[in-house]
Design an enzyme around this catalytic site. Structure first.
Site, PDB file in Angstrom:
ATOM      1  N   ASP A 164     -23.061  49.462  65.166  1.00 32.06           N
ATOM      2  CA  ASP A 164     -21.602  49.495  65.072  1.00 32.06           C
ATOM      3  C   ASP A 164     -21.003  48.090  65.173  1.00 32.06           C
ATOM      4  OD1 ASP A 164     -19.142  50.673  64.791  1.00 32.06           O
ATOM      5  OD2 ASP A 164     -19.027  51.448  66.835  1.00 32.06           O
TER       6      ASP A 164
ATOM      7  N   ASN B   4     -18.247  59.495  58.349  1.00 35.60           N
ATOM      8  CA  ASN B   4     -17.961  58.262  57.596  1.00 35.60           C
ATOM      9  C   ASN B   4     -17.526  58.533  56.148  1.00 35.60           C
ATOM     10  OD1 ASN B   4     -20.577  56.333  59.291  1.00 35.60           O
ATOM     11  ND2 ASN B   4     -18.380  56.403  59.729  1.00 35.60           N
TER      12      ASN B   4
HETATM   13  C1  IPE Z   1     -20.976  55.559  64.151  1.00 36.96           C
HETATM   14  O1  IPE Z   1     -20.078  54.502  64.023  1.00 36.96           O
HETATM   15  C2  IPE Z   1     -21.679  55.793  62.846  1.00 36.96           C
HETATM   16  C3  IPE Z   1     -22.582  54.731  62.399  1.00 36.96           C
HETATM   17  C4  IPE Z   1     -22.913  53.670  63.074  1.00 36.96           C
HETATM   18  C5  IPE Z   1     -23.176  54.960  61.124  1.00 36.96           C
HETATM   19  P1  IPE Z   1     -18.537  54.752  63.744  1.00 36.96           P
HETATM   20  O2  IPE Z   1     -17.887  53.416  63.736  1.00 36.96           O
HETATM   21  O3  IPE Z   1     -18.354  55.592  62.537  1.00 36.96           O
HETATM   22  O4  IPE Z   1     -18.124  55.580  65.028  1.00 36.96           O
HETATM   23  P2  IPE Z   1     -16.694  55.932  65.628  1.00 36.96           P
HETATM   24  O5  IPE Z   1     -15.935  56.671  64.597  1.00 36.96           O
HETATM   25  O6  IPE Z   1     -16.022  54.641  65.981  1.00 36.96           O
HETATM   26  O7  IPE Z   1     -16.986  56.752  66.848  1.00 36.96           O
HETATM   27  C1  IPE Z   2     -20.788  50.282  61.497  1.00 40.45           C
HETATM   28  O1  IPE Z   2     -19.742  49.372  61.528  1.00 40.45           O
HETATM   29  C2  IPE Z   2     -21.177  50.664  60.090  1.00 40.45           C
HETATM   30  C3  IPE Z   2     -20.882  52.049  59.722  1.00 40.45           C
HETATM   31  C4  IPE Z   2     -20.303  52.930  60.487  1.00 40.45           C
HETATM   32  C5  IPE Z   2     -21.269  52.462  58.396  1.00 40.45           C
HETATM   33  P1  IPE Z   2     -18.235  49.826  61.387  1.00 40.45           P
HETATM   34  O2  IPE Z   2     -17.867  49.799  59.953  1.00 40.45           O
HETATM   35  O3  IPE Z   2     -17.979  51.099  62.086  1.00 40.45           O
HETATM   36  O4  IPE Z   2     -17.490  48.635  62.151  1.00 40.45           O
HETATM   37  P2  IPE Z   2     -16.212  48.718  63.064  1.00 40.45           P
HETATM   38  O5  IPE Z   2     -16.451  49.765  64.098  1.00 40.45           O
HETATM   39  O6  IPE Z   2     -15.061  49.055  62.168  1.00 40.45           O
HETATM   40  O7  IPE Z   2     -16.104  47.351  63.659  1.00 40.45           O
HETATM   41 MG    MG Z   3     -17.434  51.553  63.986  1.00 38.33          MG
END
Ligand code: IPE
Ligand code: IPE
Ligand code: MG
Length: 247
Positions: free
Chosen positions: A18, A66
């Site tokens: 994340d 996602n």
């Molecule tokens: C969790 O991250 C999913 C992945 C790392 C693929 P998100 O960024 O989607 O999670 P939330 O929505 O902040 O909980």
């Molecule tokens: C994790 O990084 C990747 C996926 C969930 C696919 P994020 O895209 O969630 O990054 P933040 O949470 O917005 O920083």
């Molecule tokens: Mg995230």
């Protein structure tokens, strides 16, 4: 290489990767640039786990939630995934790494699914490490799907609900045959499970770091494993029992 105890390397590490979006923002870039940079951290983590002797590495790459992100971002993530699979096939073959996927993979774009299945089939004989990508994955979906299947089989008289136990239930999940994670790492300072491996993490050790995923390096992985090695996994028992003083 590290001060780790080679005898207690976690057999299965799961990672919630994340912070790509926040990394991009910090660098005054668009979110997609953050995802691209995140792929480098994926490569380094896979290589480091293989070197350290981790047997299973599960990476949360795309959650069932996602799909609700802007269409442009979803499209880019799918493109990056396909590119990653094509580029890393050689490394997986060279390093004896088997690829598996968990999740509702039927919802992936056709070209991604085709490449994914090709890499899975070309690496199926590999055995040093299993890399598991969680794609279109949701823990609640996984449990629901298992329950539906069990209910159907019970209605057809194929199984007796009374015979169902924890081990048998596990075999209905996407992770059939894969041991539960010993260590779960989440980057970017968020302290939540986000629908990841809900059943499988019942006794997993959790490790949270503020490092954003694109900045995650081998030293950060080692720090997580070192922390894990300092813990006592009691599984409900007392410390004395574990030391063997009390049966
Ligand atoms: C969790 O991250 C999913 C992945 C790392 C693929 P998100 O960024 O989607 O999670 P939330 O929505 O902040 O909980
Ligand atoms: C994790 O990084 C990747 C996926 C969930 C696919 P994020 O895209 O969630 O990054 P933040 O949470 O917005 O920083
Ligand atoms: Mg995230």
């Amino acid at each position: 290489m590290s001060d780790l105890d080679n005898k207690s390397i976690p057999a299965h590490i799961a990672v919630i990767m994340d912070g790509n979006g926040r990394w991009a923002k910090q660098h005054a870039l668009g979110r997609i640039a953050g995802h691209k940079k995140g792929v480098e951290a994926v490569r380094e983590t896979v290589t480091a786990c293989r070197e350290l002797g981790v047997r299973y590495l599960t990476l949360y790459a795309f959650s069932s939630e996602n799909w609700d992100r802007p269409a442009r971002e979803v499209k880019s993530l799918m493109g990056l995934l396909e590119k990653f699979l094509k580029m890393e096939l050689k490394t997986m073959l060279d390093r004896d790494i088997r690829l598996l996927a968990i999740g509702n993979c039927g919802t992936l774009p056709e070209n991604v699914l085709k490449t994914l299945n090709e890499v899975i089939s070309k690496t199926q004989g590999n055995s040093a490490m299993t890399l598991i990508l969680a794609l279109s994955y949701g823990g609640r979906d996984e449990i629901l799907e298992a329950v539906r299947k069990i209910a159907r089989e019970a209605a057809e008289g194929k199984i007796d609900p009374g015979d169902l136990n924890k081990e048998a239930f596990s075999d209905y999940l996407y992770t059939e045959g894969i041991p539960d994670p010993d260590l779960l790492i989440r980057t970017s300072g968020e302290h939540r499970i986000s629908n990841f491996l809900l059943w499988q993490t019942a006794y997993t050790e959790f490790y949270f770091t503020d490092v954003l995923w694109p900045d995650f390096r081998k030293k950060d992985l080692i720090a997580a494993i070192r922390d894990y090695q300092g813990r006592e996994r009691r599984f409900g028992k007392t410390s004395d029992q574990l030391l063997g003083d009390i049966p």
